[in-house]
Design an enzyme around this catalytic site. Sequence first.
Site, short mmCIF file in Angstrom:
data_model
loop_
_atom_site.label_atom_id
_atom_site.label_comp_id
_atom_site.label_asym_id
_atom_site.label_seq_id
_atom_site.Cartn_x
_atom_site.Cartn_y
_atom_site.Cartn_z
N ASP A 132 130.06 29.36 -61.07
CA ASP A 132 128.91 28.57 -60.42
C ASP A 132 127.97 27.73 -61.55
OD1 ASP A 132 126.83 27.29 -59.29
OD2 ASP A 132 126.59 28.65 -57.69
N SER A 166 122.64 27.45 -51.28
CA SER A 166 122.24 26.42 -52.44
C SER A 166 120.63 26.22 -52.46
CB SER A 166 122.79 25.01 -52.71
OG SER A 166 122.55 24.19 -53.85
N HIS A 194 130.27 26.63 -57.40
CA HIS A 194 129.27 26.37 -56.18
C HIS A 194 129.61 25.85 -55.11
CE1 HIS A 194 124.78 25.94 -55.55
NE2 HIS A 194 125.19 24.82 -55.10
#
Length: 448
Positions: free
Chosen positions: A312, A217, A389
């Site tokens: 995501d 991330s 995600h």
Amino acid sequence: MSDFNMETNPLLSGVLPQTNTGTTKRHRRRRSASMPSPAPKQPLRRQSFSRDIGHAAAETYLVTRLSFKLLRYLGVGYRWMIRLAALGCYAMLLMPGFLQVAYYYFFSSRVQRSVIYGDQPRNRLDLYLPENRDEPKPVVAFVTGGAWIIGYKAWGALLGQQLAERDIMVACIDYRNFPQGTISDMVDDVSQGISFVCNNIAEYGGDPNRIYLMGQSAGAHISSCALLNQAIKESKEGDVMSWSVSQIKAYFGLSGGYNLFNLVDHFHSRGFIMEGEQSLQQYSPEIMIQDQTVRGAASLLPRIILFHGTMDYSIPSESRVHPKYICGVDIHALLFHGHVLYCPLNAFDHASPCMTSLAKHFSELKAFADALEGVGAEAELILYEGKTHTDLFLQDPLRGGKDELFDYVVGYIHSGDAAALAKDLMAAPRRRLVPELLLKLARKISPF
């Protein structure tokens, strides 16, 4: 005087009277009898536990103080309140797994916490050591995510534990978050952490010739910036280097965003505030690599492998697209339902309309990979169908059993080591840490 020398002990000579030797000995006996005996030393384990409690309290205070500072800066809007509530519920649902990982993190002898790598408050890293260290082990330098505001080295404990079980050492690098530091500070911290790993990991049993860099991330963005900045420095003559890009065998980017300029509107719509939008271009690897003045650095970069889920929404596919890459259909690697499909460039030119549409959708996720390949770097994109995600980094590892991403990374690191690969084949499946029902509920309410 045999026992006390008054001339060489002025402090004692000022207190004790000048008497004969026998009187002095009697005084000593009286003083010794009246003085309490020294307290026994605490066991090492108790001292270590007290130190851990103190460290946890200090870190909790730091995180709490930064959180309140952040809330004062942002204001407590409805988006943040909703996301904060969702985050609390999400954490509670996954708490059975978090507690088990926390126990390992705080009490395992194979975890070395808060190793200092720099002089800033957050310049610390955690080391996860394999049980068997009879020979140097490959190393993963990992940078956690956290939307640039809640990143913390302990978030990598689950990954560190599971990779260490496969004889891979992990160094989870902490860094300053906003508002404690800017993106520039975060990149500098991570670069310094990588330098520490490259120059000191051999002392802990790691192999300095087998170091891999991985980010998740926001950590994927920050670590990719650090890697590219280092390559740019090395491409210029005269710069003094504390570490070299050539020391990194490969880079793994998990669910990262590599064009902050295109992410600003998306972040604002989700309640995040990012300042200095014009300056974000210099911290967008996709834009940086296309600069004519830095293209020479591309040849220095290691192999770059990007992992991303097709569902995501934290780093959505459409926000990762640079305009010149929207129309391409050259998919280099796809992952469908657990199967990797390697495709030659432009393989979908004459495919069915359905497949062509699908290829176009996935080509939107290849913006950074295409930019790298465009300047001669070696890059690969692997997409995970239906993954969000947090699926790749949290829910799937907590689920246990077979994990395509984990197996890919371990296999890549152990490639060329026949003994390690054979051991991987015999490894027991990872145990489940959270019931499936809780995982599904957490996936539905995840704020990420």
